[in-house]
Write an enzyme that holds these catalytic residues in place. Structure first.
Site, PDB file in Angstrom:
ATOM      1  N   CYS A  33      35.792  33.318  96.221  1.00 62.02           N
ATOM      2  CA  CYS A  33      35.009  32.852  95.073  1.00 62.02           C
ATOM      3  C   CYS A  33      34.247  31.578  95.409  1.00 62.02           C
ATOM      4  O   CYS A  33      33.405  31.135  94.636  1.00 62.02           O
ATOM      5  CB  CYS A  33      35.908  32.630  93.856  1.00 62.02           C
ATOM      6  N   ASP A  35      35.435  28.575  95.572  1.00 61.43           N
ATOM      7  CA  ASP A  35      35.921  27.388  94.881  1.00 61.43           C
ATOM      8  C   ASP A  35      36.732  26.500  95.825  1.00 61.43           C
ATOM      9  O   ASP A  35      37.430  26.983  96.710  1.00 61.43           O
ATOM     10  CB  ASP A  35      36.784  27.791  93.683  1.00 61.43           C
ATOM     11  N   CYS A  59      35.737  27.105  89.181  1.00 57.02           N
ATOM     12  CA  CYS A  59      35.645  27.695  87.848  1.00 57.02           C
ATOM     13  C   CYS A  59      36.448  26.876  86.838  1.00 57.02           C
ATOM     14  O   CYS A  59      37.203  25.973  87.198  1.00 57.02           O
ATOM     15  CB  CYS A  59      36.167  29.123  87.894  1.00 57.02           C
ATOM     16  N   CYS A 103      43.399  31.246  90.533  1.00 53.42           N
ATOM     17  CA  CYS A 103      42.910  29.870  90.420  1.00 53.42           C
ATOM     18  C   CYS A 103      44.082  28.882  90.428  1.00 53.42           C
ATOM     19  O   CYS A 103      43.975  27.782  90.964  1.00 53.42           O
ATOM     20  CB  CYS A 103      42.085  29.696  89.154  1.00 53.42           C
TER      21      CYS A 103
HETATM   22 FE1  FES Z   1      38.055  30.999  92.171  1.00 54.62          FE
HETATM   23 FE2  FES Z   1      38.829  30.342  89.762  1.00 54.62          FE
HETATM   24  S1  FES Z   1      37.417  31.888  90.312  1.00 54.62           S
HETATM   25  S2  FES Z   1      39.406  29.447  91.630  1.00 54.62           S
END
Ligand code: FES
Length: 147
Positions: A33, A35, A59, A103
């Site tokens: 993702c 992140d 996110c 997450c």
């Molecule tokens: Fe990747 Fe939340 S979508 S940490």
């Protein structure tokens, strides 16, 4: 979809920022993702976490879990902080939707990464702490199968 606590920690995240000259700092990401979360810890001579701060590029759930994780580890010993797992963070937030469980793994791994850095700098071993990964993508798959 999100609990009130998640929304609260997303809208008013606690402990955002950096600690200058931290006892331990760790960064983890999720290549899938994109992140990234960085966790800073200030740990005193007795091994008690006096302060924790974070910076998360991610996110809303990642922001909320890092906020809650910093709140949970503050005042704890490094050994106690190891028990702040992704499940503990999720419980404290009254849950996360299944697609957002990963997450919370970032938060757990960011704590571990900062603790690992602390242990390396002080030449100590923290019982039960495994070498953290930089990319939690692999762990994520294992956890998603659980839920
Ligand atoms: Fe990747 Fe939340 S979508 S940490």
């Amino acid at each position: 979809m999100y609990s009130e606590k998640v929304m609260d920690h997303f809208n008013n995240p606690r402990n955002v920022g950096e600690i200058e000259d931290p006892s331990g700092v760790g960064t983890v990401g999720n290549a899938k993702c994109g992140d990234i979360m960085r966790m800073y810890l200030d740990i005193d001579d007795n091994g008690v976490i006096q302060d924790a701060k974070f910076k998360t590029f991610g996110c809303g759930a990642a922001v909320a879990t890092s906020s809650m994780a910093t709140e949970l580890v503050k005042g704890k010993t490094v050994e106690e902080a190891l028990k702040v797992t992704n499940k503990a963070v999720m419980e404290a937030l009254d849950g996360l939707p299944p697609v957002k469980v990963h997450c919370s793994l970032l938060a757990e791994e960011a704590i571990h990464s900062a603790l690992w850095d602390y242990a390396e700098k002080h030449n100590i071993t923290i019982e039960g702490l495994e070498k953290p990964v930089n990319d939690i993508g692999e762990k994520e798959e294992a956890v998603e199968e659980e839920y």
